[in-house]
Design a protein around this motif. Sequence first.
Motif, PDB file in Angstrom:
ATOM      1  N   ILE A  91      45.689  66.919  64.922  1.00  0.00           N
ATOM      2  CA  ILE A  91      46.506  67.974  64.308  1.00  0.00           C
ATOM      3  C   ILE A  91      45.625  69.194  64.108  1.00  0.00           C
ATOM      4  CG2 ILE A  91      47.589  68.675  62.118  1.00  0.00           C
ATOM      5  CD1 ILE A  91      48.785  65.875  61.967  1.00  0.00           C
ATOM      6  N   GLY A  92      46.167  70.365  64.406  1.00  0.00           N
ATOM      7  CA  GLY A  92      45.453  71.611  64.154  1.00  0.00           C
ATOM      8  C   GLY A  92      45.967  72.280  62.887  1.00  0.00           C
ATOM      9  N   ILE A  93      45.083  72.938  62.169  1.00  0.00           N
ATOM     10  CA  ILE A  93      45.502  73.715  60.993  1.00  0.00           C
ATOM     11  C   ILE A  93      44.832  75.084  61.071  1.00  0.00           C
ATOM     12  CG2 ILE A  93      43.701  72.675  59.504  1.00  0.00           C
ATOM     13  CD1 ILE A  93      45.717  73.013  57.163  1.00  0.00           C
ATOM     14  N   VAL A  94      45.632  76.136  60.920  1.00  0.00           N
ATOM     15  CA  VAL A  94      45.132  77.509  60.964  1.00  0.00           C
ATOM     16  C   VAL A  94      45.341  78.123  59.592  1.00  0.00           C
ATOM     17  CG1 VAL A  94      45.277  79.755  62.089  1.00  0.00           C
ATOM     18  CG2 VAL A  94      45.767  77.682  63.405  1.00  0.00           C
ATOM     19  N   LEU A  95      44.242  78.413  58.904  1.00  0.00           N
ATOM     20  CA  LEU A  95      44.304  78.978  57.555  1.00  0.00           C
ATOM     21  C   LEU A  95      43.907  80.452  57.592  1.00  0.00           C
ATOM     22  CD1 LEU A  95      42.771  75.974  55.595  1.00  0.00           C
ATOM     23  CD2 LEU A  95      45.181  76.506  56.015  1.00  0.00           C
ATOM     24  N   GLU A 140      44.793  84.920  64.935  1.00  0.00           N
ATOM     25  CA  GLU A 140      45.662  83.780  64.652  1.00  0.00           C
ATOM     26  C   GLU A 140      46.434  83.352  65.900  1.00  0.00           C
ATOM     27  OE1 GLU A 140      48.787  82.973  61.155  1.00  0.00           O
ATOM     28  OE2 GLU A 140      49.481  84.438  62.623  1.00  0.00           O
ATOM     29  N   ALA A 141      47.018  84.321  66.610  1.00  0.00           N
ATOM     30  CA  ALA A 141      47.783  84.012  67.828  1.00  0.00           C
ATOM     31  C   ALA A 141      46.897  83.317  68.850  1.00  0.00           C
ATOM     32  CB  ALA A 141      48.378  85.290  68.403  1.00  0.00           C
ATOM     33  N   GLY A 142      45.667  83.788  69.011  1.00  0.00           N
ATOM     34  CA  GLY A 142      44.735  83.166  69.949  1.00  0.00           C
ATOM     35  C   GLY A 142      44.379  81.748  69.550  1.00  0.00           C
ATOM     36  N   VAL A 173      50.169  75.905  59.699  1.00  0.00           N
ATOM     37  CA  VAL A 173      49.659  77.280  59.654  1.00  0.00           C
ATOM     38  C   VAL A 173      50.003  77.946  58.332  1.00  0.00           C
ATOM     39  CG1 VAL A 173      51.730  78.209  60.812  1.00  0.00           C
ATOM     40  CG2 VAL A 173      49.591  79.499  60.886  1.00  0.00           C
ATOM     41  N   ASN A 174      49.022  78.644  57.776  1.00  0.00           N
ATOM     42  CA  ASN A 174      49.265  79.578  56.668  1.00  0.00           C
ATOM     43  C   ASN A 174      49.373  80.957  57.330  1.00  0.00           C
ATOM     44  OD1 ASN A 174      49.388  80.549  53.927  1.00  0.00           O
ATOM     45  ND2 ASN A 174      47.327  81.325  54.218  1.00  0.00           N
ATOM     46  N   PRO A 175      50.590  81.443  57.566  1.00  0.00           N
ATOM     47  CA  PRO A 175      50.787  82.530  58.527  1.00  0.00           C
ATOM     48  C   PRO A 175      50.374  83.916  58.034  1.00  0.00           C
ATOM     49  CG  PRO A 175      52.862  81.953  57.511  1.00  0.00           C
ATOM     50  CD  PRO A 175      51.854  80.959  57.005  1.00  0.00           C
ATOM     51  N   THR A 176      49.897  84.717  58.993  1.00  0.00           N
ATOM     52  CA  THR A 176      49.751  86.147  58.746  1.00  0.00           C
ATOM     53  C   THR A 176      51.134  86.777  58.949  1.00  0.00           C
ATOM     54  OG1 THR A 176      49.196  86.569  61.059  1.00  0.00           O
ATOM     55  CG2 THR A 176      47.352  86.139  59.546  1.00  0.00           C
ATOM     56  N   VAL A 177      51.228  88.099  58.922  1.00  0.00           N
ATOM     57  CA  VAL A 177      52.555  88.718  58.863  1.00  0.00           C
ATOM     58  C   VAL A 177      53.083  89.240  60.199  1.00  0.00           C
ATOM     59  CG1 VAL A 177      52.337  89.351  56.446  1.00  0.00           C
ATOM     60  CG2 VAL A 177      51.532  90.942  58.193  1.00  0.00           C
ATOM     61  N   ASN A 178      52.301  89.193  61.263  1.00  0.00           N
ATOM     62  CA  ASN A 178      52.697  89.909  62.479  1.00  0.00           C
ATOM     63  C   ASN A 178      52.973  89.035  63.694  1.00  0.00           C
ATOM     64  OD1 ASN A 178      52.443  92.484  61.250  1.00  0.00           O
ATOM     65  ND2 ASN A 178      50.216  92.351  61.479  1.00  0.00           N
ATOM     66  N   ASN A 179      53.108  87.714  63.495  1.00  0.00           N
ATOM     67  CA  ASN A 179      53.295  86.828  64.656  1.00  0.00           C
ATOM     68  C   ASN A 179      54.622  86.076  64.626  1.00  0.00           C
ATOM     69  OD1 ASN A 179      50.926  87.310  66.140  1.00  0.00           O
ATOM     70  ND2 ASN A 179      49.737  86.037  64.730  1.00  0.00           N
TER      71      ASN A 179
END
Length: 339
Positions: free
Chosen positions: A64-68, A106-108, A123-129
């Motif tokens: 599992i991947g997690i992007v913070l 983040e997208a990358g 994912v803890n998302p940023t605002v532009n994706n």
Amino acid sequence: MKVTIDDVAKMAGVSKTTVSRILNGNYSQATEETKERVLKIIRDLNYRPNPMARGLKQMRTNIIGIVLSNLSNPFWSRVLEGVEDTCRLSGYSLMVCNSNEDSEREAGLIEGLQMRQVDGIIVNPTVNNKELYTEIVQKKYPLLVINRRISDLDVDDVVVDNMQGARLAVEHFIQMGRRRPVCFVYEPEGISTWQERILGFQEAMRDNGLEVTEQSVIRVENAAGRAKKSALDFFRQEPDADAIFSTNNMMTLEILEGLKELGIEVPGRIALIGYDETVWAKHLNPPLTTIEQPAYEMGRIAAKNLIQRIGSKTVRKPKHVVLKPNLIARSSSGNHSSS
């Protein structure tokens, strides 16, 4: 001697199929008592599924991947503990990435995780994706959003009631005799956690008959040192504010630096409440009153729900989990005699 799934099943008094389902996060055909018994035996026996064998059988990588958004924030350490513990119990490895609030990065990272064929992403998302998140959901790729909401996108998420957290802060200030609190919050606009804390703060102020003005919310650039500068600029104008609600734990430290530089006593002159409980909060001078988020539980539930999504053979509606915050009262928020 190596522990096998047969050993777990025999000790739990269930079939290997039941153990396998529980390991994969599929609890629908097991009672709560059975699930807890099996998980306890897995822990007691220190059973570790063979991820390579499971992956070949199920066409999965068992990763599992997690992007913070900011790994320097200690809040995420507890969240990661909850995620990692749950992954380990279910035979998954965890790949951790840091976007550092950079939407392009983040997208990358998300695309890189998909290329590595991880089974799902938290994912803890940023605002532009938003387009990227929407595309992932439409392709039925297992995605779970943690901490922040993505507006107008129906996706699994685990968040905290940020409006309630802000309300707890305002009502505590009022109990302590403070009637003129201000709220410090980071930009940029569009991040749900910060928006909800502002809304909760303003709503609680109005509900309790307190005045809300343009000076009630101080917006701060999200960069190192900016919160301290904002605190210095604000209090050099000698406002009549008597309390600060800081909406981020890293911000709180900078605000304290600024108040100390100006010789403003906490809680004598200014009461202070910070968002997020940390290991250092009780060791500050004065000890810091905080709004505690159930960080470990957030991580645990996020991993559990994503693993269930990965293991589900049918399309099901997204799960939306909202956890409750808690106020931990310490000296920084003052008392009646100091108001």
